[in-house]
Scaffold this motif. Structure first.
Motif, PDB file in Angstrom:
ATOM      1  N   VAL A   1     -35.331 -18.260  19.250  1.00  0.00           N
ATOM      2  CA  VAL A   1     -36.484 -17.403  19.518  1.00  0.00           C
ATOM      3  C   VAL A   1     -36.412 -16.148  18.655  1.00  0.00           C
ATOM      4  CG1 VAL A   1     -37.670 -16.041  21.284  1.00  0.00           C
ATOM      5  CG2 VAL A   1     -36.710 -18.274  21.864  1.00  0.00           C
ATOM      6  N   LYS A   2     -37.561 -15.701  18.167  1.00  0.00           N
ATOM      7  CA  LYS A   2     -37.613 -14.525  17.305  1.00  0.00           C
ATOM      8  C   LYS A   2     -37.277 -13.257  18.070  1.00  0.00           C
ATOM      9  CE  LYS A   2     -41.963 -14.963  16.158  1.00  0.00           C
ATOM     10  NZ  LYS A   2     -43.323 -14.733  15.585  1.00  0.00           N
ATOM     11  N   THR A   3     -36.785 -12.262  17.364  1.00  0.00           N
ATOM     12  CA  THR A   3     -36.526 -10.938  17.920  1.00  0.00           C
ATOM     13  C   THR A   3     -37.677 -10.020  17.542  1.00  0.00           C
ATOM     14  OG1 THR A   3     -34.136 -11.240  17.716  1.00  0.00           O
ATOM     15  CG2 THR A   3     -34.940  -8.981  17.944  1.00  0.00           C
ATOM     16  N   VAL A   4     -38.269  -9.361  18.537  1.00  0.00           N
ATOM     17  CA  VAL A   4     -39.465  -8.554  18.319  1.00  0.00           C
ATOM     18  C   VAL A   4     -39.223  -7.120  18.744  1.00  0.00           C
ATOM     19  CG1 VAL A   4     -41.935  -8.327  18.787  1.00  0.00           C
ATOM     20  CG2 VAL A   4     -40.888 -10.589  18.771  1.00  0.00           C
ATOM     21  N   ILE A   5     -39.675  -6.162  17.927  1.00  0.00           N
ATOM     22  CA  ILE A   5     -39.625  -4.737  18.256  1.00  0.00           C
ATOM     23  C   ILE A   5     -41.017  -4.150  18.046  1.00  0.00           C
ATOM     24  CG2 ILE A   5     -38.668  -2.471  17.676  1.00  0.00           C
ATOM     25  CD1 ILE A   5     -36.200  -3.883  16.611  1.00  0.00           C
ATOM     26  N   GLY A   6     -41.527  -3.477  19.067  1.00  0.00           N
ATOM     27  CA  GLY A   6     -42.825  -2.822  18.959  1.00  0.00           C
ATOM     28  C   GLY A   6     -42.860  -1.576  19.830  1.00  0.00           C
ATOM     29  N   GLY A   7     -43.304  -0.480  19.265  1.00  0.00           N
ATOM     30  CA  GLY A   7     -43.369   0.760  20.027  1.00  0.00           C
ATOM     31  C   GLY A   7     -44.548   0.776  20.984  1.00  0.00           C
ATOM     32  N   GLY A   8     -44.439   1.536  22.060  1.00  0.00           N
ATOM     33  CA  GLY A   8     -45.516   1.646  23.029  1.00  0.00           C
ATOM     34  C   GLY A   8     -46.764   2.289  22.470  1.00  0.00           C
TER      35      GLY A   8
ATOM     36  N   TYR B   1     -40.428  -7.974  13.475  1.00  0.00           N
ATOM     37  CA  TYR B   1     -39.676  -9.073  14.066  1.00  0.00           C
ATOM     38  C   TYR B   1     -38.863  -9.792  12.999  1.00  0.00           C
ATOM     39  CZ  TYR B   1     -43.911 -11.674  12.606  1.00  0.00           C
ATOM     40  OH  TYR B   1     -44.978 -12.190  11.907  1.00  0.00           O
ATOM     41  N   SER B   2     -37.864 -10.521  13.459  1.00  0.00           N
ATOM     42  CA  SER B   2     -37.003 -11.289  12.562  1.00  0.00           C
ATOM     43  C   SER B   2     -36.757 -12.668  13.156  1.00  0.00           C
ATOM     44  CB  SER B   2     -35.668 -10.570  12.335  1.00  0.00           C
ATOM     45  OG  SER B   2     -34.958 -10.450  13.554  1.00  0.00           O
ATOM     46  N   MET B   3     -36.519 -13.644  12.272  1.00  0.00           N
ATOM     47  CA  MET B   3     -36.295 -15.019  12.694  1.00  0.00           C
ATOM     48  C   MET B   3     -35.273 -15.673  11.776  1.00  0.00           C
ATOM     49  SD  MET B   3     -40.199 -16.348  13.456  1.00  0.00           S
ATOM     50  CE  MET B   3     -40.903 -15.728  11.931  1.00  0.00           C
TER      51      MET B   3
ATOM     52  N   CYS C   1     -33.187 -20.461   6.672  1.00  0.00           N
ATOM     53  CA  CYS C   1     -34.177 -19.432   6.371  1.00  0.00           C
ATOM     54  C   CYS C   1     -33.916 -18.201   7.226  1.00  0.00           C
ATOM     55  CB  CYS C   1     -35.575 -19.987   6.659  1.00  0.00           C
ATOM     56  SG  CYS C   1     -36.886 -18.752   6.716  1.00  0.00           S
ATOM     57  N   PHE C   2     -33.921 -17.033   6.590  1.00  0.00           N
ATOM     58  CA  PHE C   2     -33.880 -15.750   7.279  1.00  0.00           C
ATOM     59  C   PHE C   2     -35.191 -15.034   6.959  1.00  0.00           C
ATOM     60  CE2 PHE C   2     -29.633 -17.011   6.110  1.00  0.00           C
ATOM     61  CZ  PHE C   2     -28.877 -16.800   7.268  1.00  0.00           C
ATOM     62  N   LYS C   3     -35.927 -14.634   7.996  1.00  0.00           N
ATOM     63  CA  LYS C   3     -37.231 -14.023   7.781  1.00  0.00           C
ATOM     64  C   LYS C   3     -37.313 -12.669   8.487  1.00  0.00           C
ATOM     65  CE  LYS C   3     -42.213 -14.843   8.288  1.00  0.00           C
ATOM     66  NZ  LYS C   3     -43.259 -15.832   8.670  1.00  0.00           N
ATOM     67  N   ALA C   4     -37.921 -11.696   7.810  1.00  0.00           N
ATOM     68  CA  ALA C   4     -38.128 -10.371   8.388  1.00  0.00           C
ATOM     69  C   ALA C   4     -39.555  -9.917   8.119  1.00  0.00           C
ATOM     70  CB  ALA C   4     -37.147  -9.364   7.784  1.00  0.00           C
ATOM     71  N   VAL C   5     -40.165  -9.285   9.114  1.00  0.00           N
ATOM     72  CA  VAL C   5     -41.552  -8.832   9.017  1.00  0.00           C
ATOM     73  C   VAL C   5     -41.670  -7.424   9.573  1.00  0.00           C
ATOM     74  CG1 VAL C   5     -43.939  -9.223   9.766  1.00  0.00           C
ATOM     75  CG2 VAL C   5     -42.459 -11.182   9.295  1.00  0.00           C
TER      76      VAL C   5
ATOM     77  N   SER D   1     -47.469 -20.190  17.745  1.00  0.00           N
ATOM     78  CA  SER D   1     -46.513 -19.126  17.424  1.00  0.00           C
ATOM     79  C   SER D   1     -45.740 -19.515  16.177  1.00  0.00           C
ATOM     80  CB  SER D   1     -45.543 -18.898  18.595  1.00  0.00           C
ATOM     81  OG  SER D   1     -44.888 -20.103  18.937  1.00  0.00           O
ATOM     82  N   GLY D   2     -45.591 -18.573  15.270  1.00  0.00           N
ATOM     83  CA  GLY D   2     -44.878 -18.862  14.034  1.00  0.00           C
ATOM     84  C   GLY D   2     -43.441 -19.247  14.291  1.00  0.00           C
ATOM     85  N   MET D   3     -42.974 -20.290  13.628  1.00  0.00           N
ATOM     86  CA  MET D   3     -41.595 -20.748  13.791  1.00  0.00           C
ATOM     87  C   MET D   3     -40.936 -20.820  12.422  1.00  0.00           C
ATOM     88  SD  MET D   3     -41.892 -23.545  16.846  1.00  0.00           S
ATOM     89  CE  MET D   3     -40.120 -23.477  17.141  1.00  0.00           C
ATOM     90  N   ALA D   4     -39.776 -20.214  12.325  1.00  0.00           N
ATOM     91  CA  ALA D   4     -39.111 -20.086  11.027  1.00  0.00           C
ATOM     92  C   ALA D   4     -38.678 -21.418  10.449  1.00  0.00           C
ATOM     93  CB  ALA D   4     -37.905 -19.152  11.149  1.00  0.00           C
ATOM     94  N   VAL D   5     -38.547 -22.453  11.290  1.00  0.00           N
ATOM     95  CA  VAL D   5     -38.172 -23.753  10.742  1.00  0.00           C
ATOM     96  C   VAL D   5     -39.241 -24.262   9.777  1.00  0.00           C
ATOM     97  CG1 VAL D   5     -39.211 -25.160  12.592  1.00  0.00           C
ATOM     98  CG2 VAL D   5     -37.199 -26.003  11.345  1.00  0.00           C
ATOM     99  N   THR D   6     -40.495 -23.892  10.023  1.00  0.00           N
ATOM    100  CA  THR D   6     -41.558 -24.290   9.089  1.00  0.00           C
ATOM    101  C   THR D   6     -41.537 -23.409   7.844  1.00  0.00           C
ATOM    102  OG1 THR D   6     -43.199 -22.916  10.246  1.00  0.00           O
ATOM    103  CG2 THR D   6     -42.994 -25.200  10.947  1.00  0.00           C
ATOM    104  N   ASP D   7     -41.121 -22.146   7.981  1.00  0.00           N
ATOM    105  CA  ASP D   7     -40.935 -21.297   6.801  1.00  0.00           C
ATOM    106  C   ASP D   7     -39.834 -21.873   5.906  1.00  0.00           C
ATOM    107  OD1 ASP D   7     -42.696 -18.868   7.172  1.00  0.00           O
ATOM    108  OD2 ASP D   7     -41.591 -18.779   9.042  1.00  0.00           O
ATOM    109  N   ALA D   8     -38.769 -22.381   6.548  1.00  0.00           N
ATOM    110  CA  ALA D   8     -37.664 -22.959   5.785  1.00  0.00           C
ATOM    111  C   ALA D   8     -38.120 -24.191   5.012  1.00  0.00           C
ATOM    112  CB  ALA D   8     -36.515 -23.321   6.722  1.00  0.00           C
ATOM    113  N   ALA D   9     -38.808 -25.106   5.703  1.00  0.00           N
ATOM    114  CA  ALA D   9     -39.234 -26.349   5.053  1.00  0.00           C
ATOM    115  C   ALA D   9     -40.284 -26.107   3.984  1.00  0.00           C
ATOM    116  CB  ALA D   9     -39.765 -27.312   6.120  1.00  0.00           C
ATOM    117  N   LEU D  10     -41.299 -25.320   4.325  1.00  0.00           N
ATOM    118  CA  LEU D  10     -42.373 -25.074   3.369  1.00  0.00           C
ATOM    119  C   LEU D  10     -41.909 -24.143   2.252  1.00  0.00           C
ATOM    120  CD1 LEU D  10     -45.234 -26.020   3.008  1.00  0.00           C
ATOM    121  CD2 LEU D  10     -46.037 -24.021   4.267  1.00  0.00           C
ATOM    122  N   GLY D  11     -41.042 -23.189   2.577  1.00  0.00           N
ATOM    123  CA  GLY D  11     -40.495 -22.310   1.554  1.00  0.00           C
ATOM    124  C   GLY D  11     -39.701 -23.086   0.523  1.00  0.00           C
TER     125      GLY D  11
END
Length: 326
Positions: free
Chosen positions: A49-56, A63-65, A76-80, A297-307
């Protein structure tokens, strides 16, 4: 034969400009993404599961995945980072990248910008949802005009070439024109009444940004329609009152969709997940008249394959730049 992407000590960079004009076949892109989902169940792949940070104060969303695609043996390591995601401060910016590594050799593949990659994998997932839940669809409505919305229709047409009526709802003139142009010569109708357009659509795609001015409601949808949410533009009551709910991943959905929770803070149960649907282990709907809600929901496994797929195309085309890094 082991492919070499950069000499030891160097890193191959693939910015957005170096990914433009690659010979991309949308049907093949859908196949690559589908295989990545299937591999999550067939063994070897992993997608925490992705890690998400968002201010109030909604100043930013980050987020990162991380994921491993067994089919391509790619990690794949992804950061946004998205600044001013609600576009309320006139200071919007978006920065993201994926770092790809060959898991058979341990050698880095590339550091890629994801402005192109992200919408491609998201729209391919939307197409897979739509094809599974409504393979006989004849009409589709896109809510939104941004990058995700502009990628939605061409990918949907690749998966469902029998679509006859295409519509788009939005408030930005340039974005509306871009969505129309994305359809490769097919007519795309700009609609002004979202409720009326929703009532005639077999497929509704919520691809708006956080600043969406209107949202599709459950009562507007006709029997048998499917609503795919990958951004905004579809109200939470569609999720809660749908006859059947599907998601790319239930845990990922719970981690990323705070805006869909009810007054009690809860989310309704998910009936099936996309990997199981693609493998025939779960249905995409129970009855023909079910209104189906699909959460993309975006999943990094598809970023890995398509990347990895795009990196191979870029290397064959002589794209990118190698820099001394380590």
């Amino acid at each position: 034969m082991t492919r070499s992407y950069a000499p030891p000590g160097q890193l191959w960079l693939l910015p957005q400009s170096e990914q433009e004009g690659l010979d991309l076949d949308r049907r093949q892109l859908i196949t690559v993404v589908e295989q990545a989902y299937r591999a999550l169940r067939e063994g070897g792949s992993d997608n925490p599961v992705k890690t998400v940070i968002g201010g109030g104060d909604h100043r930013s969303l980050s987020y990162s995945m991380v994921a491993r695609d067994a089919g391509s043996e790619t990690v794949c390591f992804k950061a946004v980072h998205e600044h001013d995601p609600r576009r309320s401060r006139d200071a919007y910016s978006f920065h993201s990248f994926v770092f790809l590594v060959d898991d058979t050799t341990g050698a880095p593949i590339a550091l890629m910008d994801v402005v192109k990659l992200g919408p491609l994998r998201s729209s391919a997932t939307t197409a897979l949802f739509a094809r599974a839940a409504r393979p006989d669809a004849r009409s589709a409505l896109v809510v939104g005009t941004g990058v995700q919305a502009q990628a939605a229709l061409p990918m949907l047409l690749a998966a469902l070439p029998g679509l006859e009526r295409l519509q788009v709802f939005g408030t930005y003139r340039e974005g509306l024109r871009a969505v129309q142009e994305s359809a490769g010569g097919r007519d795309v109708e700009i609609v002004g009444d979202l409720r009326e357009a929703t009532g005639g659509a077999d497929i509704v795609i919520g691809a708006s940004g956080l600043s969406a001015s209107q949202e599709v409601r459950r009562d507007w949808m006709k029997p048998g329609a499917v609503a795919v949410l990958l951004g905004y533009g579809i109200h939470a009551d569609v999720c809660h009152r749908a006859d059947y709910r599907i998601a790319t991943d239930t845990n990922q959905m719970h981690a990323t969709c705070e805006d869909l929770r009810g007054d009690d803070g809860r989310l309704p149960s998910v009936d099936a997940q996309l990997p199981d649907i693609l493998l025939g282990r779960a249905p995409a709907r129970r009855h023909p008249d079910d209104v189906v809600f699909a959460y993309n929901s975006g999943m990094a496994v598809t970023d890995a394959a398509l990347g990895r797929y795009m990196a191979d195309l870029a290397q064959a085309a002589g794209r990118g730049e190698k820099v001394n890094f380590w």
